[in-house]
Design a protein around this motif. Structure first.
Motif, PDB file in Angstrom:
ATOM      1  N   ARG A  63      32.107 -51.558  42.011  1.00  0.00           N
ATOM      2  CA  ARG A  63      31.121 -52.410  42.689  1.00  0.00           C
ATOM      3  C   ARG A  63      30.025 -52.851  41.713  1.00  0.00           C
ATOM      4  O   ARG A  63      29.595 -54.002  41.739  1.00  0.00           O
ATOM      5  CB  ARG A  63      30.519 -51.651  43.868  1.00  0.00           C
ATOM      6  CG  ARG A  63      29.671 -52.515  44.807  1.00  0.00           C
ATOM      7  CD  ARG A  63      29.210 -51.682  45.983  1.00  0.00           C
ATOM      8  NE  ARG A  63      28.404 -52.432  46.908  1.00  0.00           N
ATOM      9  CZ  ARG A  63      28.877 -53.142  47.944  1.00  0.00           C
ATOM     10  NH1 ARG A  63      30.185 -53.205  48.154  1.00  0.00           N
ATOM     11  NH2 ARG A  63      28.064 -53.795  48.756  1.00  0.00           N
ATOM     12  N   GLU A  64      29.594 -51.942  40.848  1.00  0.00           N
ATOM     13  CA  GLU A  64      28.566 -52.287  39.867  1.00  0.00           C
ATOM     14  C   GLU A  64      29.074 -53.360  38.910  1.00  0.00           C
ATOM     15  O   GLU A  64      28.318 -54.260  38.523  1.00  0.00           O
ATOM     16  CB  GLU A  64      28.141 -51.039  39.098  1.00  0.00           C
ATOM     17  CG  GLU A  64      27.303 -50.075  39.923  1.00  0.00           C
ATOM     18  CD  GLU A  64      26.985 -48.787  39.187  1.00  0.00           C
ATOM     19  OE1 GLU A  64      27.572 -48.568  38.088  1.00  0.00           O
ATOM     20  OE2 GLU A  64      26.165 -48.000  39.693  1.00  0.00           O
ATOM     21  N   ARG A  65      30.339 -53.282  38.520  1.00  0.00           N
ATOM     22  CA  ARG A  65      30.909 -54.300  37.641  1.00  0.00           C
ATOM     23  C   ARG A  65      30.967 -55.653  38.341  1.00  0.00           C
ATOM     24  O   ARG A  65      30.680 -56.691  37.739  1.00  0.00           O
ATOM     25  CB  ARG A  65      32.317 -53.895  37.175  1.00  0.00           C
ATOM     26  CG  ARG A  65      32.362 -52.689  36.252  1.00  0.00           C
ATOM     27  CD  ARG A  65      33.650 -52.666  35.418  1.00  0.00           C
ATOM     28  NE  ARG A  65      34.845 -52.873  36.215  1.00  0.00           N
ATOM     29  CZ  ARG A  65      35.554 -51.911  36.794  1.00  0.00           C
ATOM     30  NH1 ARG A  65      35.153 -50.645  36.679  1.00  0.00           N
ATOM     31  NH2 ARG A  65      36.646 -52.187  37.494  1.00  0.00           N
ATOM     32  N   ILE A  66      31.310 -55.641  39.620  1.00  0.00           N
ATOM     33  CA  ILE A  66      31.360 -56.885  40.391  1.00  0.00           C
ATOM     34  C   ILE A  66      29.973 -57.502  40.484  1.00  0.00           C
ATOM     35  O   ILE A  66      29.794 -58.711  40.265  1.00  0.00           O
ATOM     36  CB  ILE A  66      31.910 -56.632  41.808  1.00  0.00           C
ATOM     37  CG1 ILE A  66      33.373 -56.204  41.758  1.00  0.00           C
ATOM     38  CG2 ILE A  66      31.771 -57.893  42.664  1.00  0.00           C
ATOM     39  CD1 ILE A  66      33.910 -55.698  43.083  1.00  0.00           C
ATOM     40  N   VAL A  67      28.986 -56.696  40.803  1.00  0.00           N
ATOM     41  CA  VAL A  67      27.619 -57.193  40.960  1.00  0.00           C
ATOM     42  C   VAL A  67      27.119 -57.810  39.656  1.00  0.00           C
ATOM     43  O   VAL A  67      26.519 -58.896  39.652  1.00  0.00           O
ATOM     44  CB  VAL A  67      26.682 -56.062  41.434  1.00  0.00           C
ATOM     45  CG1 VAL A  67      25.221 -56.485  41.346  1.00  0.00           C
ATOM     46  CG2 VAL A  67      27.027 -55.654  42.870  1.00  0.00           C
ATOM     47  N   ALA A  68      27.373 -57.143  38.531  1.00  0.00           N
ATOM     48  CA  ALA A  68      26.945 -57.669  37.236  1.00  0.00           C
ATOM     49  C   ALA A  68      27.652 -58.985  36.916  1.00  0.00           C
ATOM     50  O   ALA A  68      27.029 -59.951  36.449  1.00  0.00           O
ATOM     51  CB  ALA A  68      27.215 -56.639  36.138  1.00  0.00           C
ATOM     52  N   ALA A  69      28.958 -59.038  37.182  1.00  0.00           N
ATOM     53  CA  ALA A  69      29.726 -60.266  36.901  1.00  0.00           C
ATOM     54  C   ALA A  69      29.304 -61.396  37.830  1.00  0.00           C
ATOM     55  O   ALA A  69      29.214 -62.560  37.407  1.00  0.00           O
ATOM     56  CB  ALA A  69      31.220 -59.984  37.055  1.00  0.00           C
ATOM     57  N   ALA A  70      29.038 -61.069  39.083  1.00  0.00           N
ATOM     58  CA  ALA A  70      28.617 -62.085  40.047  1.00  0.00           C
ATOM     59  C   ALA A  70      27.250 -62.662  39.671  1.00  0.00           C
ATOM     60  O   ALA A  70      27.038 -63.877  39.721  1.00  0.00           O
ATOM     61  CB  ALA A  70      28.568 -61.494  41.452  1.00  0.00           C
ATOM     62  N   LYS A  71      26.318 -61.799  39.282  1.00  0.00           N
ATOM     63  CA  LYS A  71      24.998 -62.283  38.878  1.00  0.00           C
ATOM     64  C   LYS A  71      25.112 -63.252  37.704  1.00  0.00           C
ATOM     65  O   LYS A  71      24.513 -64.333  37.709  1.00  0.00           O
ATOM     66  CB  LYS A  71      24.077 -61.121  38.495  1.00  0.00           C
ATOM     67  CG  LYS A  71      22.710 -61.588  38.018  1.00  0.00           C
ATOM     68  CD  LYS A  71      21.888 -60.477  37.407  1.00  0.00           C
ATOM     69  CE  LYS A  71      21.202 -59.649  38.457  1.00  0.00           C
ATOM     70  NZ  LYS A  71      20.186 -58.725  37.853  1.00  0.00           N
ATOM     71  N   GLU A  72      25.892 -62.880  36.700  1.00  0.00           N
ATOM     72  CA  GLU A  72      26.061 -63.750  35.528  1.00  0.00           C
ATOM     73  C   GLU A  72      26.682 -65.090  35.926  1.00  0.00           C
ATOM     74  O   GLU A  72      26.234 -66.152  35.481  1.00  0.00           O
ATOM     75  CB  GLU A  72      26.933 -63.058  34.486  1.00  0.00           C
ATOM     76  CG  GLU A  72      27.107 -63.865  33.214  1.00  0.00           C
ATOM     77  CD  GLU A  72      27.916 -63.140  32.155  1.00  0.00           C
ATOM     78  OE1 GLU A  72      28.116 -63.702  31.071  1.00  0.00           O
ATOM     79  OE2 GLU A  72      28.371 -61.999  32.424  1.00  0.00           O
ATOM     80  N   GLU A  73      27.688 -65.042  36.794  1.00  0.00           N
ATOM     81  CA  GLU A  73      28.363 -66.272  37.213  1.00  0.00           C
ATOM     82  C   GLU A  73      27.436 -67.166  38.019  1.00  0.00           C
ATOM     83  O   GLU A  73      27.363 -68.385  37.788  1.00  0.00           O
ATOM     84  CB  GLU A  73      29.603 -65.919  38.034  1.00  0.00           C
ATOM     85  CG  GLU A  73      30.375 -67.106  38.588  1.00  0.00           C
ATOM     86  CD  GLU A  73      31.126 -67.907  37.542  1.00  0.00           C
ATOM     87  OE1 GLU A  73      31.681 -68.971  37.881  1.00  0.00           O
ATOM     88  OE2 GLU A  73      31.160 -67.472  36.371  1.00  0.00           O
ATOM     89  N   PHE A  74      26.695 -66.594  38.956  1.00  0.00           N
ATOM     90  CA  PHE A  74      25.785 -67.394  39.778  1.00  0.00           C
ATOM     91  C   PHE A  74      24.656 -67.995  38.925  1.00  0.00           C
ATOM     92  O   PHE A  74      24.262 -69.144  39.142  1.00  0.00           O
ATOM     93  CB  PHE A  74      25.190 -66.540  40.895  1.00  0.00           C
ATOM     94  CG  PHE A  74      26.163 -66.122  41.951  1.00  0.00           C
ATOM     95  CD1 PHE A  74      27.122 -67.004  42.427  1.00  0.00           C
ATOM     96  CD2 PHE A  74      26.133 -64.833  42.488  1.00  0.00           C
ATOM     97  CE1 PHE A  74      28.030 -66.630  43.413  1.00  0.00           C
ATOM     98  CE2 PHE A  74      27.026 -64.448  43.467  1.00  0.00           C
ATOM     99  CZ  PHE A  74      27.979 -65.341  43.930  1.00  0.00           C
ATOM    100  N   LEU A  75      24.127 -67.219  37.983  1.00  0.00           N
ATOM    101  CA  LEU A  75      23.058 -67.729  37.129  1.00  0.00           C
ATOM    102  C   LEU A  75      23.553 -68.862  36.234  1.00  0.00           C
ATOM    103  O   LEU A  75      22.830 -69.830  35.980  1.00  0.00           O
ATOM    104  CB  LEU A  75      22.476 -66.603  36.272  1.00  0.00           C
ATOM    105  CG  LEU A  75      21.565 -65.608  36.987  1.00  0.00           C
ATOM    106  CD1 LEU A  75      21.243 -64.423  36.080  1.00  0.00           C
ATOM    107  CD2 LEU A  75      20.270 -66.269  37.459  1.00  0.00           C
ATOM    108  N   ASN A  76      24.774 -68.752  35.776  1.00  0.00           N
ATOM    109  CA  ASN A  76      25.319 -69.758  34.870  1.00  0.00           C
ATOM    110  C   ASN A  76      25.796 -71.015  35.590  1.00  0.00           C
ATOM    111  O   ASN A  76      25.675 -72.126  35.054  1.00  0.00           O
ATOM    112  CB  ASN A  76      26.490 -69.181  34.065  1.00  0.00           C
ATOM    113  CG  ASN A  76      26.033 -68.175  33.022  1.00  0.00           C
ATOM    114  OD1 ASN A  76      24.888 -68.212  32.573  1.00  0.00           O
ATOM    115  ND2 ASN A  76      26.916 -67.268  32.634  1.00  0.00           N
ATOM    116  N   CYS A  77      26.331 -70.840  36.795  1.00  0.00           N
ATOM    117  CA  CYS A  77      27.021 -71.950  37.464  1.00  0.00           C
ATOM    118  C   CYS A  77      26.409 -72.366  38.791  1.00  0.00           C
ATOM    119  O   CYS A  77      26.767 -73.413  39.333  1.00  0.00           O
ATOM    120  CB  CYS A  77      28.497 -71.586  37.701  1.00  0.00           C
ATOM    121  SG  CYS A  77      29.373 -71.132  36.207  1.00  0.00           S
TER     122      CYS A  77
END
Length: 204
Positions: free
Chosen positions: A9-23
């Motif tokens: 879950r922590e990996r998902i949250v980190a990846a989701a934050k990066e994706e939302f901030l970038n895109c």
């Protein structure tokens, strides 16, 4: 024995934050989030029912904390107005207080202000304006209850002025100011708007 899902879950949250901030939310890809988290797309849905649930997981806790803090400060100011009058409304540097909180949680506010189109959070600035307008009108009513003379004003103009004040606080997020520059700007906002609010309340 059930496998601990915390790390995934922590990996998902980190990846989701990066994706939302970038895109941004609308252009964010579940495939890229899955790849960033090192799992399949179907694996994401075992943790979050939808892309918007991921976004909400990132921003809602900070929003809740901000609203709680806002209401507490609102009550403190209301109590001070009841005790000492209009001067209490200008004792606190509200923009600085708000900016400090924002920059303590910059990524989350960047998501709200710049990346939330397509989610239930995209009217975030409007909600803040409503809160600030309601709070300001409550303070004005408290002043009148004390017997202080607050002139009548056009409510449409009042709404636009509050909107401008709120938008001013959000601008450093949109322009990626660093913390020092944002806090300096917040002090400028306080100086600039307090003169106008004092005039509107009959104090100038």
């Amino acid at each position: 024995m059930p496998r601990d899902k915390t790390e995934s879950r922590e990996r998902i949250v980190a990846a989701a934050k990066e994706e939302f901030l970038n895109c941004g939310f609308e252009n964010a890809s579940m495939r890229r989030i899955a790849a960033g988290a090192g799992m399949t797309v179907s694996g994401l849905y075992k943790h979050f029912p939808s892309k918007e649930d991921m976004f909400a997981h990132l921003v809602q806790p900070i929003l809740d904390s901000f609203y709680e803090l806002y209401r507490r400060k609102e009550q403190e100011e209301h109590d001070a107005i009841a005790e000492i009058g209009a001067a209490a409304a200008f004792l606190n540097e509200d923009a600085v207080f708000a900016m400090e909180f924002v920059y303590d949680h910059f990524d989350e506010f960047k998501l709200l202000v710049c990346c939330s189109k397509g989610t239930r959070y995209e009217d975030y600035a409007h909600k803040l304006t409503e809160m600030e307008e309601e709070s300001s009108l409550k303070h004005i009513e408290a002043l009148r209850m004390r017997g202080d003379c607050v002139p009548d004003f056009d409510r449409r103009e009042f709404h636009l002025l509050v909107s401008s004040n709120v938008e001013a606080v959000l601008q450093p997020i949109r322009h990626d100011f660093d913390r020092e520059a944002a806090l300096h700007y917040a002090k400028t906002i306080n100086t600039f708007f307090s003169k106008g609010w004092k005039w509107l309340c009959g104090m100038e």
